[in-house]
Design an enzyme around this catalytic site. Structure first.
Site, PDB file in Angstrom:
ATOM      1  N   TYR A 151      52.156   8.672  15.637  1.00  0.00           N
ATOM      2  CA  TYR A 151      52.145   8.334  13.570  1.00  0.00           C
ATOM      3  C   TYR A 151      51.798   7.004  13.370  1.00  0.00           C
ATOM      4  O   TYR A 151      51.763   6.794  12.641  1.00  0.00           O
ATOM      5  CB  TYR A 151      54.308   8.174  14.436  1.00  0.00           C
ATOM      6  CG  TYR A 151      54.575   8.009  12.882  1.00  0.00           C
ATOM      7  CD1 TYR A 151      54.802   8.385  11.778  1.00  0.00           C
ATOM      8  CD2 TYR A 151      55.295   6.316  13.173  1.00  0.00           C
ATOM      9  CE1 TYR A 151      55.818   7.862  10.877  1.00  0.00           C
ATOM     10  CE2 TYR A 151      55.933   5.822  11.604  1.00  0.00           C
ATOM     11  CZ  TYR A 151      56.585   6.558  10.125  1.00  0.00           C
ATOM     12  OH  TYR A 151      56.801   6.219  10.056  1.00  0.00           O
ATOM     13  N   GLY A 154      48.347   7.254  12.971  1.00  0.00           N
ATOM     14  CA  GLY A 154      48.160   8.413  11.908  1.00  0.00           C
ATOM     15  C   GLY A 154      49.020   7.029  11.010  1.00  0.00           C
ATOM     16  O   GLY A 154      47.441   6.974   9.613  1.00  0.00           O
ATOM     17  N   LYS A 155      49.490   6.487  11.195  1.00  0.00           N
ATOM     18  CA  LYS A 155      49.630   5.478   9.364  1.00  0.00           C
ATOM     19  C   LYS A 155      48.450   4.463   9.767  1.00  0.00           C
ATOM     20  O   LYS A 155      48.517   3.467   8.747  1.00  0.00           O
ATOM     21  CB  LYS A 155      51.504   4.894   9.428  1.00  0.00           C
ATOM     22  CG  LYS A 155      52.098   5.495   9.090  1.00  0.00           C
ATOM     23  CD  LYS A 155      52.549   5.570   8.250  1.00  0.00           C
ATOM     24  CE  LYS A 155      53.639   7.014   7.563  1.00  0.00           C
ATOM     25  NZ  LYS A 155      53.704   7.065   6.565  1.00  0.00           N
ATOM     26  N   ASN A 180      62.852  -0.275   9.464  1.00  0.00           N
ATOM     27  CA  ASN A 180      63.836   0.517   9.008  1.00  0.00           C
ATOM     28  C   ASN A 180      64.787   0.432   8.586  1.00  0.00           C
ATOM     29  O   ASN A 180      66.145  -0.156   7.871  1.00  0.00           O
ATOM     30  CB  ASN A 180      64.990   0.092  10.802  1.00  0.00           C
ATOM     31  CG  ASN A 180      63.947   0.732  11.291  1.00  0.00           C
ATOM     32  OD1 ASN A 180      62.824  -0.398  12.671  1.00  0.00           O
ATOM     33  ND2 ASN A 180      64.281   1.474  12.537  1.00  0.00           N
ATOM     34  N   VAL A 193      68.928   6.250  14.637  1.00  0.00           N
ATOM     35  CA  VAL A 193      69.713   4.928  15.931  1.00  0.00           C
ATOM     36  C   VAL A 193      71.308   5.839  14.914  1.00  0.00           C
ATOM     37  O   VAL A 193      72.486   5.378  15.054  1.00  0.00           O
ATOM     38  CB  VAL A 193      69.399   4.602  16.146  1.00  0.00           C
ATOM     39  CG1 VAL A 193      68.938   2.614  14.868  1.00  0.00           C
ATOM     40  CG2 VAL A 193      70.611   3.403  16.818  1.00  0.00           C
ATOM     41  N   VAL A 194      70.839   5.102  13.446  1.00  0.00           N
ATOM     42  CA  VAL A 194      72.386   5.101  11.778  1.00  0.00           C
ATOM     43  C   VAL A 194      72.905   6.303  12.115  1.00  0.00           C
ATOM     44  O   VAL A 194      74.201   6.455  12.597  1.00  0.00           O
ATOM     45  CB  VAL A 194      71.512   4.510  10.984  1.00  0.00           C
ATOM     46  CG1 VAL A 194      72.486   3.598  10.249  1.00  0.00           C
ATOM     47  CG2 VAL A 194      71.001   2.551  11.266  1.00  0.00           C
ATOM     48  N   ASP A 279      59.069   2.203  23.298  1.00  0.00           N
ATOM     49  CA  ASP A 279      60.420   2.157  22.381  1.00  0.00           C
ATOM     50  C   ASP A 279      59.972   0.195  22.145  1.00  0.00           C
ATOM     51  O   ASP A 279      59.579  -0.543  22.351  1.00  0.00           O
ATOM     52  CB  ASP A 279      61.520   1.883  22.645  1.00  0.00           C
ATOM     53  CG  ASP A 279      62.604   2.494  21.610  1.00  0.00           C
ATOM     54  OD1 ASP A 279      63.149   3.177  21.724  1.00  0.00           O
ATOM     55  OD2 ASP A 279      62.954   1.111  21.463  1.00  0.00           O
ATOM     56  N   GLN A 282      61.244  -5.633  19.883  1.00  0.00           N
ATOM     57  CA  GLN A 282      61.959  -5.960  18.945  1.00  0.00           C
ATOM     58  C   GLN A 282      61.574  -5.864  17.741  1.00  0.00           C
ATOM     59  O   GLN A 282      59.543  -5.716  17.376  1.00  0.00           O
ATOM     60  CB  GLN A 282      62.085  -7.538  18.925  1.00  0.00           C
ATOM     61  CG  GLN A 282      60.486  -8.296  19.443  1.00  0.00           C
ATOM     62  CD  GLN A 282      60.324  -9.645  20.432  1.00  0.00           C
ATOM     63  OE1 GLN A 282      61.142 -10.417  20.361  1.00  0.00           O
ATOM     64  NE2 GLN A 282      58.889 -10.170  19.898  1.00  0.00           N
ATOM     65  N   ARG A 283      61.414  -6.313  16.967  1.00  0.00           N
ATOM     66  CA  ARG A 283      61.271  -5.796  15.293  1.00  0.00           C
ATOM     67  C   ARG A 283      62.191  -6.334  14.117  1.00  0.00           C
ATOM     68  O   ARG A 283      63.241  -5.682  14.016  1.00  0.00           O
ATOM     69  CB  ARG A 283      61.391  -4.506  14.928  1.00  0.00           C
ATOM     70  CG  ARG A 283      60.453  -4.423  13.549  1.00  0.00           C
ATOM     71  CD  ARG A 283      60.475  -2.361  12.970  1.00  0.00           C
ATOM     72  NE  ARG A 283      59.609  -1.840  14.826  1.00  0.00           N
ATOM     73  CZ  ARG A 283      59.880  -0.504  14.426  1.00  0.00           C
ATOM     74  NH1 ARG A 283      61.046   0.345  14.185  1.00  0.00           N
ATOM     75  NH2 ARG A 283      59.202  -0.054  15.476  1.00  0.00           N
TER      76      ARG A 283
END
Ligand code: NAD
Ligand code: UDP
Length: 317
Positions: A151, A154-155, A180, A193-194, A279, A282-283
């Protein structure tokens, strides 16, 4: 019907039956724009756009963007690509193909028609960032051989293609780096997650926090995000991005779990599971460029957006 009488233009939305795509199609139709929605239903669903099928200015085309597409439109929003880690890791080769071949096919279409094209890129191009918050100038910290690479890379390659088509063919491009995003029509089983936390809370099941829950994300409600994308498409030709679109208010995953329990009035307990490989810890987007170029900033607070999303997920309880 009257509402749709004076059409402004015809727009192609790839991935239009997905979570973000379906909201975008709706918004464009509301603005009296004719919409061609292309989707192969890999992660999207007819249900997401069922309410649009009766609209004479909405057309649904089942098509895989890894194959060329010939039609006539005035603008393209390229959103086709599975977005959740579970979905994009399910068939990683197809994920890379969708990003790369899909971008080449849609850029080719835009080149033939001499039209603007917008790419739904992602904060994942920053990988597990060591600069915080992330400005567009940050080049990222991405593992090119891990489970998220299909992903992320690719992006990243799609962004390269967009800028090469601009340099080589003078194409008008717009690249949005989406952070997100959550809201109604997220896929209930995509493991994001949501949606996971809300469904677990509504069912009084344990809330699965991965790692110690100290990792952070910044959550943008879908309506804010779509407004940002449409504003970016409408900018002058010299505005190409990449431009971060997301909500800069940052939460730990543990804080999100607690918030969801509180808002649903759930009896769920929090349990801790293994943190997935690579994973990001932080973001958070630096959105100063979006504020300047698009006069845009998100309006919907997490609590307000979560309540709308919880309402939507009650039917899956
Ligand atoms: P989604 O999985 O709900 O939607 C993606 C849509 O693309 C689906 O309808 C799927 O069927 C379709 N699709 C997948 N492969 C295809 C192919 N080869 N040909 C045609 N259609 C195909 O995901 P989403 O959350 O709506 O994401 C939309 C776009 O935004 C994606 O490109 C994603 O990378 C990007 N994005 C989303 C987020 C987010 O938080 N939702 C964050 C960053 C970037
Ligand atoms: N996460 C979690 N429990 C879940 C699903 C996700 O703790 O049931 C964590 C995940 O490890 C990540 C964050 O929530 O740190 C966001 O995950 P998501 O898959 O929604 O998106 P990402 O930003 O990682 O692409």
């Amino acid at each position: 019907m009257k509402k749709y009488m004076h059409l402004k233009k015809r727009v192609l939305v790839t991935g239009g039956a997905g979570f973000l795509g379906s909201h975008l199609c709706e918004k464009l139709l509301d603005e009296r724009i004719e919409v061609l929605c292309v989707d192969n239903f890999f992660t999207g669903a007819k249900q997401n756009i069922a309410h649009l099928l009766d609209n004479p200015y909405f057309e649904l085309i089942r098509h895989d963007v890894t194959f060329p597409l010939y039609l006539e439109v005035d603008e393209i929003y390229n959103l086709a690509c599975p977005a959740s880690p579970i979905h994009y890791q399910n068939d990683p080769v197809q994920t890379t193909k969708t990003s790369v071949h899909g971008a080449i096919n849609m850029l080719g279409l835009a080149k033939r028609l001499k039209i603007k094209i917008l790419q739904a890129s992602t904060s994942e191009v920053y990988g597990d960032p060591d600069i915080h918050p992330q400005p567009e100038s940050y080049r990222g910290n991405v593992n090119c051989i891990g489970p998220r690479s299909c992903y992320d890379e690719g992006k990243r390659c799609a962004e390269t293609l967009f800028f090469d088509y601009r340099r080589q063919h003078n194409l008008q491009i717009k690249v949005a780096r989406i952070f997100n995003t959550y809201g109604p029509r997220m896929h209930p089983n995509d493991g994001r997650v949501v949606s996971n936390f809300i469904l677990q809370a509504l069912r009084n099941d344990p809330i699965t926090v991965y790692g110690n829950g100290g990792q952070t994300r910044s959550f943008c409600f879908v309506d804010d995000l779509i407004e940002g994308l449409v504003r970016l498409m409408d900018t002058p030709p010299d505005v190409t991005g990449p431009i971060n679109i997301g909500n800069p208010v940052e939460f730990t995953i543990l804080e999100l779990a607690e918030k969801v329990i509180e808002l649903t009035g759930s009896e769920s307990k929090i349990i801790f599971e293994t943190l997935p490989e690579d994973d990001p810890m932080q973001r958070k987007p630096d959105i100063s460029l979006a504020e300047k170029e698009l006069n845009w900033r998100p309006k919907i607070q997490l609590e307000q957006g979560l309540l709308k999303t919880i309402e939507y997920f009650k039917k899956y309880q």
